[in-house]
Motif scaffolding. Structure first.
Motif, PDB file in Angstrom:
ATOM      1  N   LEU A  84       0.806  -1.217   0.000  1.00  0.00           N
ATOM      2  CA  LEU A  84       0.000   0.000   0.000  1.00  0.00           C
ATOM      3  C   LEU A  84       0.845   1.276   0.000  1.00  0.00           C
ATOM      4  N   THR A 165      -3.946   3.369  -7.223  1.00  0.00           N
ATOM      5  CA  THR A 165      -4.440   3.100  -5.876  1.00  0.00           C
ATOM      6  C   THR A 165      -5.237   1.805  -5.848  1.00  0.00           C
ATOM      7  N   LEU A 166      -6.103   1.609  -6.823  1.00  0.00           N
ATOM      8  CA  LEU A 166      -6.891   0.381  -6.899  1.00  0.00           C
ATOM      9  C   LEU A 166      -5.983  -0.838  -7.076  1.00  0.00           C
ATOM     10  N   HIS A 168      -2.822  -1.184  -6.219  1.00  0.00           N
ATOM     11  CA  HIS A 168      -2.086  -1.444  -4.972  1.00  0.00           C
ATOM     12  C   HIS A 168      -2.994  -2.103  -3.945  1.00  0.00           C
ATOM     13  N   ARG A 169      -4.249  -1.672  -3.884  1.00  0.00           N
ATOM     14  CA  ARG A 169      -5.189  -2.281  -2.942  1.00  0.00           C
ATOM     15  C   ARG A 169      -5.489  -3.729  -3.306  1.00  0.00           C
ATOM     16  N   ALA A 172      -2.461  -5.751  -2.309  1.00  0.00           N
ATOM     17  CA  ALA A 172      -2.454  -5.905  -0.847  1.00  0.00           C
ATOM     18  C   ALA A 172      -3.501  -6.931  -0.414  1.00  0.00           C
ATOM     19  N   ALA A 173      -4.660  -6.912  -1.057  1.00  0.00           N
ATOM     20  CA  ALA A 173      -5.716  -7.881  -0.728  1.00  0.00           C
ATOM     21  C   ALA A 173      -5.267  -9.302  -1.046  1.00  0.00           C
TER      22      ALA A 173
END
Length: 193
Positions: A84, A165-166, A168-169, A172-173
């Motif tokens: 993130l 951003t999406l 990276h999220r 991370a998920a």
């Protein structure tokens, strides 16, 4: 085949917006010769990820399966958080190597940039989780190529249009899901594969 597919997907997502992807963009802009850059990425990634995978494979033999799963759960969770945090590239990383030409510059710069990078750490963890070392290394290398080759070929066009951003999220998920999976296995709630 699971080790190949999981490794490819995890690294491809984790690599988007990573400093090595930014390095690929810088090299493509400086040299404007995509194929030597792509081959440099391939060889540097294979070498780096094979060493990382071998380390992960070795570490897997040092701990009991339950302890290893707890370690993996903690590491995957840490990498989920790390994902993130956006990377940035020091412009000097590639500029001092430029005199070596596109292939050698890419080979050296990528190998060095991957040292301690989240995709290298992911390779160590994936090799510790899966027993198929060559499939993990092939998958992580393929993931690097899926993320970096379009950047080399398309330059700023692709990088400027991606929802970072999406992405990276999502990465991370995926790491968080691997952490939960490893924790469930450690608790005896999952399969013991």
């Amino acid at each position: 085949m699971e080790s190949l597919f999981v490794s490819t997907g995890i690294v491809a997502l984790a690599e988007i917006g990573d400093k090595t992807q930014l390095l690929a963009l810088v090299l493509a802009a400086r040299f404007r010769r995509p194929w030597p850059i792509i081959w440099g990425i391939v060889i540097a990634t294979l070498a780096n990820h094979f060493v990382a995978g071998a380390a992960g494979h070795w570490v897997a033999g040092l701990f009991s399966p339950t302890t290893l799963r707890w370690i993996l759960a903690a590491c995957f969770f840490a990498v989920a958080i790390w994902t993130l945090i956006p990377d940035k590239l020091d412009d000097d990383e590639a500029s001092s190597l430029k005199r070596y030409g596109p292939f050698l510059t890419t080979l050296i710069a990528f190998f060095i940039a991957e040292m301690g990078d989240k995709t290298q750490i992911a390779t160590v963890m994936l090799a510790a989780q899966y027993q198929q070392l060559l499939m993990v290394v092939a998958g992580t290398t393929l993931g690097m190529l899926l993320a970096n080759v379009p950047v080399v070929l398309a330059g700023h066009f692709a990088a400027d249009r991606l929802p970072m951003t999406l992405i990276h999220r999502l990465a991370a998920a995926c790491f968080l899901a691997l952490a939960i999976y490893a924790a469930c296995q450690a608790l005896g709630l999952g399969s013991t594969a």
